[in-house]
Design an enzyme around this catalytic site. Structure first.
Site, PDB file in Angstrom:
ATOM      1  N   ASP A   6      21.297 -35.578   6.829  1.00  0.00           N
ATOM      2  CA  ASP A   6      20.253 -35.367   7.833  1.00  0.00           C
ATOM      3  C   ASP A   6      19.638 -36.730   8.130  1.00  0.00           C
ATOM      4  O   ASP A   6      19.926 -37.725   7.457  1.00  0.00           O
ATOM      5  CB  ASP A   6      19.184 -34.406   7.262  1.00  0.00           C
ATOM      6  CG  ASP A   6      18.047 -34.143   8.245  1.00  0.00           C
ATOM      7  OD1 ASP A   6      18.299 -34.037   9.461  1.00  0.00           O
ATOM      8  OD2 ASP A   6      16.881 -34.060   7.797  1.00  0.00           O
ATOM      9  N   SER A   7      18.743 -36.758   9.112  1.00  0.00           N
ATOM     10  CA  SER A   7      18.019 -37.995   9.395  1.00  0.00           C
ATOM     11  C   SER A   7      17.106 -38.380   8.226  1.00  0.00           C
ATOM     12  O   SER A   7      16.758 -39.550   8.075  1.00  0.00           O
ATOM     13  CB  SER A   7      17.169 -37.818  10.648  1.00  0.00           C
ATOM     14  OG  SER A   7      16.272 -36.732  10.474  1.00  0.00           O
ATOM     15  N   CYS A  70      21.246 -30.807  10.128  1.00  0.00           N
ATOM     16  CA  CYS A  70      20.318 -31.302  11.135  1.00  0.00           C
ATOM     17  C   CYS A  70      20.711 -30.701  12.474  1.00  0.00           C
ATOM     18  O   CYS A  70      21.851 -30.890  12.925  1.00  0.00           O
ATOM     19  CB  CYS A  70      20.429 -32.825  11.178  1.00  0.00           C
ATOM     20  SG  CYS A  70      19.475 -33.595  12.496  1.00  0.00           S
ATOM     21  N   GLU A 149       8.356 -35.982   6.951  1.00  0.00           N
ATOM     22  CA  GLU A 149       8.928 -37.189   6.375  1.00  0.00           C
ATOM     23  C   GLU A 149       7.877 -37.968   5.578  1.00  0.00           C
ATOM     24  O   GLU A 149       8.166 -38.546   4.539  1.00  0.00           O
ATOM     25  CB  GLU A 149       9.458 -38.042   7.530  1.00  0.00           C
ATOM     26  CG  GLU A 149      10.655 -38.849   7.280  1.00  0.00           C
ATOM     27  CD  GLU A 149      11.842 -38.095   6.682  1.00  0.00           C
ATOM     28  OE1 GLU A 149      12.458 -38.717   5.821  1.00  0.00           O
ATOM     29  OE2 GLU A 149      12.147 -36.939   7.029  1.00  0.00           O
ATOM     30  N   CYS A 181      14.691 -26.969  13.607  1.00  0.00           N
ATOM     31  CA  CYS A 181      14.817 -28.297  13.002  1.00  0.00           C
ATOM     32  C   CYS A 181      14.685 -28.083  11.509  1.00  0.00           C
ATOM     33  O   CYS A 181      13.776 -27.365  11.062  1.00  0.00           O
ATOM     34  CB  CYS A 181      13.693 -29.208  13.520  1.00  0.00           C
ATOM     35  SG  CYS A 181      13.509 -30.751  12.591  1.00  0.00           S
ATOM     36  N   HIS A 183      13.679 -29.892   9.200  1.00  0.00           N
ATOM     37  CA  HIS A 183      12.412 -30.356   8.618  1.00  0.00           C
ATOM     38  C   HIS A 183      11.354 -29.246   8.627  1.00  0.00           C
ATOM     39  O   HIS A 183      10.473 -29.208   7.764  1.00  0.00           O
ATOM     40  CB  HIS A 183      11.851 -31.536   9.416  1.00  0.00           C
ATOM     41  CG  HIS A 183      12.483 -32.864   9.083  1.00  0.00           C
ATOM     42  ND1 HIS A 183      13.731 -33.224   9.511  1.00  0.00           N
ATOM     43  CD2 HIS A 183      12.007 -33.924   8.385  1.00  0.00           C
ATOM     44  CE1 HIS A 183      14.012 -34.453   9.086  1.00  0.00           C
ATOM     45  NE2 HIS A 183      12.981 -34.904   8.403  1.00  0.00           N
TER      46      HIS A 183
HETATM   47  N1  DGL Z   1      16.040 -32.422  10.716  1.00  0.00           N
HETATM   48  C1  DGL Z   1      16.565 -32.690  12.005  1.00  0.00           C
HETATM   49  C2  DGL Z   1      16.827 -31.445  12.816  1.00  0.00           C
HETATM   50  O1  DGL Z   1      17.157 -30.425  12.242  1.00  0.00           O
HETATM   51  C3  DGL Z   1      16.065 -33.891  12.773  1.00  0.00           C
HETATM   52  C4  DGL Z   1      14.648 -34.229  12.796  1.00  0.00           C
HETATM   53  C5  DGL Z   1      14.477 -35.631  13.375  1.00  0.00           C
HETATM   54  O2  DGL Z   1      14.969 -36.557  12.758  1.00  0.00           O
HETATM   55  O3  DGL Z   1      13.880 -35.754  14.450  1.00  0.00           O
HETATM   56  O4  DGL Z   1      16.767 -31.461  14.018  1.00  0.00           O
END
Ligand code: DGL
Length: 264
Positions: A6-7, A70, A149, A181, A183
């Protein structure tokens, strides 16, 4: 070896679901923390990162299955990643539009997502295919992934931002909020009290873990020593420290040594 990336921290929600189902699988998690967030970046940039990380996980970590944990990266580049690694199973993550549309009684759902996912053709297609007959609000949520984050989840301003995003949706009888997302899985404790029992959150982490099992078969997927390798493209110590802060101490105990810097 199963590679999950993931990011940043968001994909840990998917990793946790996989690790729970597969206690003996060898897992490697890569957080692209040098480039987080992806959600406000151009698609071409995200695609470049996904392909570079995929190559790294296959070539230097020996991964034979990749999980793009992600939504933003999946929307931007999962097809190209599959083309780049024809012999490797690739599992992407897409917002749970289908289960939300199926279970909505009011026939009104909302997808909370990053800006990049919200404007992606892949999400538009998902909605056309699975929710054409119902009302779908796509709500970009800039800054939410960065909040996760930085582990700043409880500030009054942010709670107010969450409330002012959710309240109009509830007022329009939306009864399913899709966490589009990875996150946002870590915002469930903040979001749930705002729903007042009037809507449910839809998260696909458990479904992604089931897909890994389906692709591999339980015995093959769970064969290993249960070791977890943690990698980050910047500040690996923050990834390490985030696990207990996000309620994942049990996952941290599975980690093999400290998180390492990955040169990708
Ligand atoms: N966790 C990621 C997602 O599911 C990306 C969040 C990000 O880096 O902007 O979209």
């Amino acid at each position: 070896m199963i590679g999950v990336f993931d990011s940043g921290l968001g994909g840990l929600s998917v990793l946790a679901a996989i690790a729970r189902d597969l206690p003996r699988a060898d897992l490697v998690y890569l957080a692209d923390t040098a480039h987080v967030p992806y959600g406000n970046k151009p698609e071409e940039f995200i695609r470049g990162r996904v392909l570079a990380i995929g190559r790294h996980l296959v070539e230097t970590q020996g991964c034979t299955l990749l999980v793009v944990a992600c939504n933003t990266a999946t929307a931007a580049a999962v097809n190209e990643l599959r083309l780049q690694h024809p012999g490797i199973a690739v599992v992407g993550v897409e917002p749970g539009v289908k289960p939300a549309a199926r279970s909505s009684a009011s026939r009104r759902i909302a997808v909370l997502a990053t800006e990049a996912t919200a404007r992606s053709e892949r999400l538009a297609r998902l909605i056309r295919e699975h929710a054409a007959q119902i009302h779908v609000d796509v709500v970009p949520c800039p800054g939410w992934a960065t909040r996760v984050e930085t582990l700043h989840l409880d500030g009054p301003e942010f709670l107010e931002e969450l409330r002012s995003t959710v309240a109009p949706l509830l007022a329009q009888q939306v009864d399913r909020l899709v966490l589009g997302c990875t996150h946002y899985s870590f915002l469930v404790p903040q979001l749930l009290p705002l729903l007042d029992g009037r809507a449910e959150l839809v998260d696909v982490a458990a479904a992604v873990a089931r897909q890994v099992l389906r692709l591999r078969g339980h015995a093959a997927a769970d064969a290993g020593s249960g070791r977890l390798t943690l990698l980050a493209t910047a500040r690996p110590e923050r990834l390490q420290a985030a696990l207990p802060a996000l309620g994942l101490s049990w996952l941290a105990r599975r980690a093999h040594g400290a998180a390492q810097q990955a040169a990708v």
